[in-house]
Design a protein around this motif. Structure first.
Motif, PDB file in Angstrom:
ATOM      1  N   GLY A  45       1.689 -40.716  -6.854  1.00 55.34           N
ATOM      2  CA  GLY A  45       1.399 -42.078  -7.277  1.00 55.34           C
ATOM      3  C   GLY A  45       0.030 -42.581  -6.860  1.00 55.34           C
ATOM      4  N   ALA A  46      -0.676 -41.808  -6.029  1.00 59.59           N
ATOM      5  CA  ALA A  46      -2.004 -42.233  -5.578  1.00 59.59           C
ATOM      6  C   ALA A  46      -3.031 -42.067  -6.698  1.00 59.59           C
ATOM      7  CB  ALA A  46      -2.437 -41.402  -4.370  1.00 59.59           C
ATOM      8  N   PRO A  47      -4.066 -42.911  -6.705  1.00 63.20           N
ATOM      9  CA  PRO A  47      -5.131 -42.759  -7.698  1.00 63.20           C
ATOM     10  C   PRO A  47      -5.851 -41.421  -7.483  1.00 63.20           C
ATOM     11  CG  PRO A  47      -5.314 -44.873  -6.575  1.00 63.20           C
ATOM     12  CD  PRO A  47      -4.290 -44.069  -5.845  1.00 63.20           C
ATOM     13  N   TYR A  70      -8.389 -40.515  -4.437  1.00 62.95           N
ATOM     14  CA  TYR A  70      -8.493 -39.092  -4.126  1.00 62.95           C
ATOM     15  C   TYR A  70      -9.296 -38.390  -5.211  1.00 62.95           C
ATOM     16  CZ  TYR A  70      -4.907 -39.907  -0.646  1.00 62.95           C
ATOM     17  OH  TYR A  70      -4.211 -40.378   0.442  1.00 62.95           O
ATOM     18  N   PHE A  71     -10.203 -37.519  -4.786  1.00 64.10           N
ATOM     19  CA  PHE A  71     -10.992 -36.690  -5.687  1.00 64.10           C
ATOM     20  C   PHE A  71     -10.664 -35.239  -5.339  1.00 64.10           C
ATOM     21  CE2 PHE A  71     -13.262 -40.629  -5.241  1.00 64.10           C
ATOM     22  CZ  PHE A  71     -13.783 -40.894  -6.501  1.00 64.10           C
ATOM     23  N   LYS A  72     -10.285 -34.442  -6.332  1.00 59.74           N
ATOM     24  CA  LYS A  72      -9.931 -33.037  -6.086  1.00 59.74           C
ATOM     25  C   LYS A  72     -10.721 -32.132  -7.012  1.00 59.74           C
ATOM     26  CE  LYS A  72      -6.213 -29.680  -5.962  1.00 59.74           C
ATOM     27  NZ  LYS A  72      -4.790 -29.419  -6.135  1.00 59.74           N
ATOM     28  N   ASN A  73     -11.298 -31.064  -6.442  1.00 61.91           N
ATOM     29  CA  ASN A  73     -11.970 -30.051  -7.244  1.00 61.91           C
ATOM     30  C   ASN A  73     -10.947 -28.973  -7.578  1.00 61.91           C
ATOM     31  OD1 ASN A  73     -13.522 -28.125  -8.450  1.00 61.91           O
ATOM     32  ND2 ASN A  73     -15.046 -27.987  -6.845  1.00 61.91           N
ATOM     33  N   TRP A 100     -12.036 -41.727  -0.890  1.00 62.26           N
ATOM     34  CA  TRP A 100     -12.967 -42.844  -0.785  1.00 62.26           C
ATOM     35  C   TRP A 100     -12.177 -44.129  -0.965  1.00 62.26           C
ATOM     36  CZ3 TRP A 100     -17.855 -43.015   0.804  1.00 62.26           C
ATOM     37  CH2 TRP A 100     -18.580 -44.192   0.591  1.00 62.26           C
ATOM     38  N   VAL A 101     -12.495 -45.107  -0.140  1.00 59.03           N
ATOM     39  CA  VAL A 101     -11.869 -46.423  -0.261  1.00 59.03           C
ATOM     40  C   VAL A 101     -12.913 -47.396  -0.791  1.00 59.03           C
ATOM     41  CG1 VAL A 101     -10.718 -48.308   0.950  1.00 59.03           C
ATOM     42  CG2 VAL A 101     -10.277 -45.936   1.637  1.00 59.03           C
TER      43      VAL A 101
END
Length: 128
Positions: A45-47, A70-73, A100-101
Motif C-alpha cells: 500500500g506504500a507509494p 519508495y523508489f525501486k530499481n 524519500w519523504v
C-alpha cells in the motif's frame, strides 16, 4: 437460445483472458504506484515508483506531505533518483530501494542522471 449462448461464452472467455493477463504482472512493480507487498522492504500500500524498462513507473503519482515514497530499481541498468534536478539517491543497482519523504506540498520532477527519457512527476498534497 444458442444465439445468446455463443456471445455470452465469447464475452466470458474474453473477460477471463483479460483477468489472466492482468494477474501476470511482475513481482513488486506496480503501474498504479502502490506497492503490492511482494518486496518485504516496501510495505503493501506504500507509494512506489519503480525503475524498470528505462522508465519510472508510474509517470505520475500523488502523495500527502510527510508520506514516505519508495523508489525501486527493478532492472540491471544503473539508475538515480533526481528530484528537481538534484541527485538524492546516488547510484541505484538492481533491487536497490531508496526512500524519500516529501515534506512540502508541490509538484516535483523526477529524473535519472543516466537516462534522460526517464521522467516522472510527483504531486504532494497537504497532509491531513
Amino acid at each position: 437460445m444458442t444465439r445468446l449462448l455463443r456471445p455470452t461464452l465469447l464475452a466470458t472467455g474474453a473477460i477471463l483472458a483479460l483477468a489472466l493477463l492482468a494477474a501476470c504482472g511482475g513481482g513488486g512493480s506496480s503501474s498504479s504506484g502502490v506497492a503490492d507487498g511482494s518486496d518485504s522492504r516496501i510495505p503493501a500500500g506504500a507509494p512506489l515508483v519503480d525503475q524498470d524498462k528505462l522508465k519510472f513507473i508510474p509517470e505520475s503519482l500523488t502523495v500527502k506531505a510527510g508520506e514516505t515514497v519508495y523508489f525501486k530499481n527493478s532492472e540491471t541498468a544503473l539508475h538515480t533518483v533526481n528530484i528537481d534536478g538534484k541527485n538524492v539517491s546516488g547510484n541505484m543497482k538492481k533491487n536497490d530501494v531508496f526512500t524519500w519523504v516529501f515534506q512540502q506540498p508541490g509538484t516535483y520532477k523526477i529524473t535519472c542522471d543516466y537516462h534522460p527519457q526517464m521522467k516522472s512527476t510527483i504531486t504532494v498534497e497537504p497532509a491531513g
